[in-house]
Design an enzyme around this catalytic site. Structure first.
Site, PDB file in Angstrom:
ATOM      1  N   SER A  98       0.832  -1.211   0.000  1.00 17.16           N
ATOM      2  CA  SER A  98       0.000   0.000   0.000  1.00 17.16           C
ATOM      3  C   SER A  98       0.863   1.256   0.000  1.00 17.16           C
ATOM      4  CB  SER A  98      -0.921   0.006   1.227  1.00 17.16           C
ATOM      5  OG  SER A  98      -0.176  -0.210   2.405  1.00 17.16           O
ATOM      6  N   ASN A 127      -1.855  -3.278  13.220  1.00 14.65           N
ATOM      7  CA  ASN A 127      -3.310  -3.071  13.231  1.00 14.65           C
ATOM      8  C   ASN A 127      -3.711  -1.856  14.062  1.00 14.65           C
ATOM      9  OD1 ASN A 127      -3.248  -5.354  11.739  1.00 14.65           O
ATOM     10  ND2 ASN A 127      -4.204  -6.694  13.263  1.00 14.65           N
ATOM     11  N   THR A 145     -39.935  27.408  -7.146  1.00 14.50           N
ATOM     12  CA  THR A 145     -40.202  26.030  -6.719  1.00 14.50           C
ATOM     13  C   THR A 145     -40.499  25.288  -8.009  1.00 14.50           C
ATOM     14  OG1 THR A 145     -42.595  26.297  -6.468  1.00 14.50           O
ATOM     15  CG2 THR A 145     -41.277  26.803  -4.535  1.00 14.50           C
ATOM     16  N   HIS A 146     -40.106  24.061  -8.092  1.00 13.14           N
ATOM     17  CA  HIS A 146     -40.242  23.275  -9.341  1.00 13.14           C
ATOM     18  C   HIS A 146     -39.545  23.971 -10.512  1.00 13.14           C
ATOM     19  CE1 HIS A 146     -43.560  21.091  -7.255  1.00 13.14           C
ATOM     20  NE2 HIS A 146     -43.792  22.295  -6.760  1.00 13.14           N
ATOM     21  N   SER A 161     -14.610  27.398 -26.037  1.00 10.46           N
ATOM     22  CA  SER A 161     -14.797  26.198 -26.844  1.00 10.46           C
ATOM     23  C   SER A 161     -13.753  26.195 -27.945  1.00 10.46           C
ATOM     24  CB  SER A 161     -16.204  26.204 -27.439  1.00 10.46           C
ATOM     25  OG  SER A 161     -16.231  25.490 -28.663  1.00 10.46           O
ATOM     26  N   LYS A 204     -18.351  30.994 -27.274  1.00  7.98           N
ATOM     27  CA  LYS A 204     -18.681  30.286 -26.040  1.00  7.98           C
ATOM     28  C   LYS A 204     -17.878  30.726 -24.820  1.00  7.98           C
ATOM     29  CE  LYS A 204     -20.682  26.536 -25.824  1.00  7.98           C
ATOM     30  NZ  LYS A 204     -21.939  26.213 -25.201  1.00  7.98           N
ATOM     31  N   ASN A 207     -17.930  28.967 -21.098  1.00  3.75           N
ATOM     32  CA  ASN A 207     -18.569  27.848 -20.394  1.00  3.75           C
ATOM     33  C   ASN A 207     -18.271  27.834 -18.893  1.00  3.75           C
ATOM     34  OD1 ASN A 207     -19.610  26.826 -22.829  1.00  3.75           O
ATOM     35  ND2 ASN A 207     -17.710  25.734 -23.254  1.00  3.75           N
ATOM     36  N   GLU A 238     -19.446  22.956 -13.516  1.00  4.80           N
ATOM     37  CA  GLU A 238     -19.785  21.631 -14.058  1.00  4.80           C
ATOM     38  C   GLU A 238     -18.891  20.541 -13.480  1.00  4.80           C
ATOM     39  OE1 GLU A 238     -20.567  21.613 -18.455  1.00  4.80           O
ATOM     40  OE2 GLU A 238     -20.230  23.745 -18.183  1.00  4.80           O
ATOM     41  N   TYR A 273      -9.305  -7.042  12.625  1.00  7.15           N
ATOM     42  CA  TYR A 273      -8.695  -6.500  11.414  1.00  7.15           C
ATOM     43  C   TYR A 273      -8.749  -7.510  10.268  1.00  7.15           C
ATOM     44  CZ  TYR A 273      -5.430  -4.526   8.065  1.00  7.15           C
ATOM     45  OH  TYR A 273      -4.889  -4.023   6.920  1.00  7.15           O
ATOM     46  N   GLN A 330      -7.418  -2.118   4.274  1.00  2.62           N
ATOM     47  CA  GLN A 330      -6.406  -1.293   3.614  1.00  2.62           C
ATOM     48  C   GLN A 330      -7.045  -0.468   2.487  1.00  2.62           C
ATOM     49  OE1 GLN A 330      -2.259  -2.677   3.044  1.00  2.62           O
ATOM     50  NE2 GLN A 330      -2.804  -2.858   0.888  1.00  2.62           N
ATOM     51  N   LYS A 374      -8.136   3.553   2.461  1.00  2.00           N
ATOM     52  CA  LYS A 374      -7.307   4.747   2.261  1.00  2.00           C
ATOM     53  C   LYS A 374      -7.515   5.441   0.938  1.00  2.00           C
ATOM     54  CE  LYS A 374      -4.339   2.898   5.539  1.00  2.00           C
ATOM     55  NZ  LYS A 374      -5.251   1.725   5.471  1.00  2.00           N
TER      56      LYS A 374
HETATM   57  N1  ARG Z   1      -1.221  -1.432   5.296  1.00  2.00           N
HETATM   58  C1  ARG Z   1      -2.156  -1.972   6.225  1.00  2.00           C
HETATM   59  C2  ARG Z   1      -3.486  -1.231   6.137  1.00  2.00           C
HETATM   60  O1  ARG Z   1      -3.506  -0.193   5.581  1.00  2.00           O
HETATM   61  C3  ARG Z   1      -1.609  -1.861   7.608  1.00  2.00           C
HETATM   62  C4  ARG Z   1      -2.111  -2.871   8.561  1.00  2.00           C
HETATM   63  C5  ARG Z   1      -1.667  -4.220   8.150  1.00  2.00           C
HETATM   64  N2  ARG Z   1      -1.894  -5.196   9.151  1.00  2.00           N
HETATM   65  C6  ARG Z   1      -1.778  -6.482   8.865  1.00  2.00           C
HETATM   66  N3  ARG Z   1      -1.955  -7.305   9.829  1.00  2.00           N
HETATM   67  N4  ARG Z   1      -1.509  -6.899   7.671  1.00  2.00           N
HETATM   68  O2  ARG Z   1      -4.509  -1.693   6.597  1.00  2.00           O
END
Ligand code: ARG
Length: 455
Positions: free
Chosen positions: A22, A109, A154-155, A276, A282, A284, A289, A316, A321, A324
């Site tokens: 990761s 964890n 309204t509407h 454009s 144009k 825009n 948007e 966990y 993961q 993120k």
């Molecule tokens: N990179 C992991 C995550 O974002 C960290 C925790 C990993 N823990 C494990 N027991 N593999 O969740």
């Protein structure tokens, strides 16, 4: 060898390393990971779990690593999987056995649960500032448009006259709720999970309260299983972000409509619009948007996060993961949208003449004609019917109620008198609506003054 490689007899397949790691997205939490590790090391030293000297060397070296990362001197590697093990590996490469003591009484964890909270808390401070900038921008636009009469809808059909100030202050209310949602979120998320270990805590005499206060947390988590498996705070923030985007998206839709030739209520500044490649005429509203369009990916993150946790057994699981990229993308998107949107708002020109013209059409004062009759004794339903007939008559004659002669008025009801003309002027319609929360100039002004004190 991997930090966890002891029980393995061969190295992981390259494809698994790529799949599993990761670091390409969690490296952005390096400062929080280091801050968390420094607090943990300090506490280990204070509790005599590791020696004072080791603790101090770890804290100092982590500080140097932080500086080196910031100076661009450090390269992370997928071999070390994630930001936590990258930093630990670098630490060990610099101070050897002493560095190996850092992870005592800790699991990745609870470490990742800590880092995510720290990172999102830091980011939320920036978000706070951006929302406040938005609120300030809205207040100043509203202040300049207390007298700017426009049609309220309204509407998407013309309904009753309001002012542009009142309309803009509706968005102020929405974004202030977003700000207060963020404050509420911070209260609930500001709980320190370290000490939860892998899931079942640890046998070392950690001082969890000390770590919490070192890192600015209000309290510590009360259940080690929840401590490592809770991602409510991520989902909740994704909802707060989604709501911000929903508000930006509604606002965008109006900006797009208002800047169309058909409405012409506003002119976007050249610096905040685009042209454009084929049509020379144009201009825009791309910023609006895109903000409207980007709401989709933020809502998607919220759905992605909820779906990610919904079937997970405690505690966990590696699925987590996946939180993120979703929350980082949602955060990045909102942080990209808010400032550019503010810039677009503060530079746009309000076409007061067009707004007034818009309010004059569409019988926006029809309710006030009915109210006039009611105030002179007619039951509201009868007044409604009388005015309905007047509207039909005006449509037929291609005119408006204000333009009728007194004789014409009298044909519909002999209650009508000369005072009808001022009673249904747009200014009267707006300014008589002076209940708290109404569009009357003085009412809106009072609201603006009250809110201005917060800035
Ligand atoms: N990179 C992991 C995550 O974002 C960290 C925790 C990993 N823990 C494990 N027991 N593999 O969740």
């Amino acid at each position: 060898m991997k930090l966890w490689g002891g029980r393995f007899s061969k190295s992981t397949d390259k494809s698994v390393d790529d799949f599993n790691s990761s670091i390409r997205f969690d490296s952005r939490m390096y400062a929080q990971d280091i801050r968390g590790s420094q607090a943990h090391a300090k506490m280990l030293g204070k509790q005599g779990i590791i020696s004072k000297e080791d603790s101090e060397l770890i804290v100092k070296t982590l500080g140097e690593i932080l500086q080196d990362i910031e100076d661009g001197k450090v390269e992370f590697t997928i071999d070390a999987e994630d930001i936590h093990m990258n930093i630990e590996t670098i630490l060990i490469s610099r101070i050897g056995d002493v560095g190996k003591r850092l992870h005592t009484g800790r699991s990745r964890n609870d470490q990742v649960a800590l880092d995510a909270r720290l990172y999102l808390r830091d980011e939320s401070a920036e978000l706070d500032k951006m929302l406040k900038d938005m609120l300030k921008t809205l207040l100043s636009i509203a202040e300049e448009n207390l007298d700017t009469i426009m049609p309220g809808y309204t509407h998407l059909q013309k309904a009753q006259p309001i002012t542009f100030a009142h309309h803009i202050m509706a968005y102020f209310e929405m974004f202030s709720r977003d700000l207060s949602r963020l404050t509420d979120w911070r209260k609930r998320m500001n709980v320190m999970p370290l000490g939860s270990g892998a899931l079942a805590g640890t046998t070392y005499p950690l001082d969890r309260e000390f770590v919490a206060s070192e890192l600015g947390f209000d309290s510590i988590t009360q259940n080690s299983i929840d401590g490592v498996s809770d991602r409510d705070f991520v989902c909740e923030l994704a909802f707060v972000l989604s709501m911000i985007m929903a508000h930006l998206s509604r606002f965008s839709e109006e900006i797009i409509l208002w800047s169309s030739h058909e409405f012409s209520f506003i002119d976007l500044d050249d610096a905040y619009s685009t042209g454009s490649s084929i049509m020379p005429q144009k201009k825009n509203p791309d910023v609006a948007e895109l903000a409207r369009g980007k709401s989709g990916r933020v809502f998607g993150s919220l759905m992605g996060l909820l779906t990610m946790i919904k079937g997970l057994p405690l505690a966990y699981n590696k699925d987590m993961q996946e939180d993120k990229e979703q929350i980082f993308d949602a955060l990045d998107t909102v942080k990209m949208c808010l400032p550019v949107f503010c810039g677009m708002l503060s530079t746009l020109k309000v076409r007061k003449d067009k707004m007034l013209e818009g309010a004059k059409g569409g019988f926006t004062n029809a309710t006030d004609v009915a109210d006039y009759l009611v105030k002179k004794g007619l039951p509201f339903r009868d007044a409604h019917a009388v005015v309905g007939k007047m509207v039909a008559y005006c449509l037929d004659k291609n005119t408006v109620i204000d333009a009728l002669t007194m004789d014409e008025f009298k044909e519909f009801s002999d209650i009508f008198d000369d005072d009808i003309y001022t009673a249904i002027s747009l200014e009267t319609c707006v300014n008589q609506r002076n209940l708290p929360g109404g569009p009357a100039k003085e009412t809106v002004k009072t609201v603006i003054e009250r809110y201005k004190k917060n800035f």
